[in-house]
Scaffold this active site. Structure first.
Site, PDB file in Angstrom:
ATOM      1  N   GLY A 130       0.795  -1.220   0.000  1.00 35.00           N
ATOM      2  CA  GLY A 130       0.000   0.000   0.000  1.00 35.00           C
ATOM      3  C   GLY A 130       0.826   1.267   0.000  1.00 35.00           C
ATOM      4  O   GLY A 130       0.477   2.251  -0.662  1.00 35.00           O
ATOM      5  N   ASN A 187      -8.217   3.843   8.833  1.00 35.13           N
ATOM      6  CA  ASN A 187      -7.635   2.662   9.479  1.00 35.13           C
ATOM      7  C   ASN A 187      -7.827   2.637  10.986  1.00 35.13           C
ATOM      8  O   ASN A 187      -7.849   1.572  11.597  1.00 35.13           O
ATOM      9  CB  ASN A 187      -6.143   2.567   9.154  1.00 35.13           C
ATOM     10  CG  ASN A 187      -5.404   3.862   9.414  1.00 35.13           C
ATOM     11  OD1 ASN A 187      -5.720   4.891   8.829  1.00 35.13           O
ATOM     12  ND2 ASN A 187      -4.417   3.830  10.298  1.00 35.13           N
ATOM     13  N   HIS A 190      -1.454  -7.331   2.643  1.00 42.28           N
ATOM     14  CA  HIS A 190      -1.515  -7.899   3.984  1.00 42.28           C
ATOM     15  C   HIS A 190      -2.718  -7.425   4.792  1.00 42.28           C
ATOM     16  O   HIS A 190      -2.875  -7.796   5.959  1.00 42.28           O
ATOM     17  CB  HIS A 190      -0.210  -7.627   4.754  1.00 42.28           C
ATOM     18  CG  HIS A 190      -0.046  -6.222   5.219  1.00 42.28           C
ATOM     19  ND1 HIS A 190      -0.129  -5.862   6.542  1.00 42.28           N
ATOM     20  CD2 HIS A 190       0.203  -5.080   4.538  1.00 42.28           C
ATOM     21  CE1 HIS A 190       0.071  -4.563   6.659  1.00 42.28           C
ATOM     22  NE2 HIS A 190       0.268  -4.064   5.458  1.00 42.28           N
ATOM     23  N   THR A 213      11.868  -7.054 -12.008  1.00 40.45           N
ATOM     24  CA  THR A 213      11.342  -8.385 -12.296  1.00 40.45           C
ATOM     25  C   THR A 213      10.160  -8.689 -11.371  1.00 40.45           C
ATOM     26  O   THR A 213      10.235  -8.492 -10.161  1.00 40.45           O
ATOM     27  CB  THR A 213      12.439  -9.450 -12.099  1.00 40.45           C
ATOM     28  OG1 THR A 213      13.528  -9.140 -12.968  1.00 40.45           O
ATOM     29  CG2 THR A 213      11.915 -10.839 -12.418  1.00 40.45           C
ATOM     30  N   CYS A 247       2.358   6.536  24.134  1.00 42.42           N
ATOM     31  CA  CYS A 247       2.802   6.942  25.464  1.00 42.42           C
ATOM     32  C   CYS A 247       4.321   7.064  25.463  1.00 42.42           C
ATOM     33  O   CYS A 247       5.030   6.098  25.192  1.00 42.42           O
ATOM     34  CB  CYS A 247       2.356   5.918  26.502  1.00 42.42           C
ATOM     35  SG  CYS A 247       2.682   6.410  28.203  1.00 42.42           S
TER      36      CYS A 247
END
Length: 371
Positions: free
Chosen positions: A71, A151, A201, A237, A322
């Site tokens: 992505g 997301n 993924h 490739t 954090c």
């Protein structure tokens, strides 16, 4: 409690069917697909079959799909490719404040090269207004890039409405669909986009593979220069092994699109959380226009990271970072103007194909103990 994975928005496991489809390309089919002899032909055939499988899911022609490393590369190719191809026409790009870093950071880079970038805000649900996008357009605007689904909070953006505006002004439209592909329909003709990014993924394919839809006739400078692979649009490739995996994953995604199991589990999960935590929990993102697997919630007055550290068997993500005892809200929560005492308690639970009701019940029980 057994280990439970509720972080499918971060990465999905490789589907068994995908792994099975890839196996022959680990041992038997090793030829270079650019060659014309007996070793190269099977590789080329498999590669083009995978391209067709991706195209089928997106509702486009195979020659409008190029394979990428994921992505992030697809997003970089779209942004930089348009900028370098059309910079004589203009240098203005419009995006939003809630984009993934794979959009925000390339935009920051292009600003160093002379691009002018407008980062449009969102409402409290994390949704951008098409009117705000239209008002940001200038005579130099060459590209609008708005993610299809966020997301972090799962909010779906009004891409089709933005597409009508983009077309009205003759501006290209790109959408980062990494979080929406395989979860909701992503047909490019219905969305009206010129460019669309896919991340393998996130859709039960391996890491390191993705795709970019490029509408026929769209001017785009190649992201990788070299030999004439991918119709001269991406040198290197071809990665047959991973492309076969993505192709099979897209085929499976098309079969699962109408399966309501994940949405039903997501709704059950949220109902259980509301029942047990009442006024101490709030939902982030749009209550209806949201991808069907995502539950982003804030435990008011708590720290999400502390909650998860008390449940080491649970894999989920927080909406804040954090550092040295200080909690910093994500850019998405800040753009949504979530108050700090609420946002710091944010946890994103993202369900997937293999999530069960028993797992959800265990998570709710452990959250009650931890909070």
């Amino acid at each position: 409690m057994q280990r439970i994975y509720l972080d499918y928005n971060a990465s999905t496991p490789i589907a068994p069917e995908v792994a099975e489809a890839m196996k022959p390309f680990l041992t038997d089919y090793y030829g270079n697909p650019s060659t014309s002899h007996w070793a190269g032909k099977p590789a080329r055939q498999a590669f083009e079959k995978a391209r067709q499988q991706v195209a089928n899911l997106l509702g486009c022609e195979p020659d409008e799909i190029i394979f990428t490393s994921g992505g992030s590369e697809s997003n970089n190719h779209a942004l930089k490719g348009v900028f370098f191809a059309l910079k004589e026409k203009g240098s203005h790009i419009i995006t939003t404040q809630i984009e993934h870093p794979a959009i925000i950071n390339p935009c920051k880079f292009l600003e160093k090269l002379g691009a002018k970038v407008t980062y449009v805000g969102v409402d409290r649900y994390g949704q951008v207004s098409p009117t705000d996008i239209e008002q940001a357009i200038t005579h130099e605007t060459i590209l609008i890039s708005v993610m299809h689904a966020n997301n972090e909070v799962g909010t779906i953006q009004p891409i089709a409405d933005i597409a009508k505006i983009a077309k009205k002004y003759g501006v290209l439209l790109h959408t980062d669909a990494a979080q929406s592909v395989g979860k909701i329909p992503t047909r490019v003709d219905e969305l009206g986009v010129d460019l669309l990014s896919v991340a393998g993924h996130k859709v039960y394919a391996p890491k390191g593979i993705g795709a970019l839809y490029i509408k026929r006739g769209t001017q785009l400078e190649p992201f990788v220069h070299g030999a004439g692979h991918e119709g001269g649009r991406r040198a290197g490739t071809e990665n047959i092994l991973l492309a076969v995996g993505l192709g099979k994953a897209c085929e499976l995604a098309a079969e699962h699109l109408n399966d309501a199991k994940i949405k039903d589990l997501r709704d059950y999960f949220w109902d259980e959380l509301k029942k047990h935590f009442k006024e101490d929990i709030v939902l982030n993102g749009h209550p209806e226009e949201c991808i069907p697997n995502t539950v982003s919630v804030s435990f008011i007055g708590k720290v999400g990271q502390d909650i998860l550290e008390n449940i080491p068997e649970l894999a989920a993500s927080t909406g804040s970072a954090c550092h040295s005892g200080m909690v910093q809200l994500s850019s998405v929560l800040r753009a949504m103007e979530v108050e700090e005492h609420v946002g710091k308690g944010t946890i994103r639970f993202s369900l997937g194909r293999y999530t069960t009701k028993e797992e959800i019940d265990q998570v709710v029980r452990r959250l009650k103990e931890s909070v």
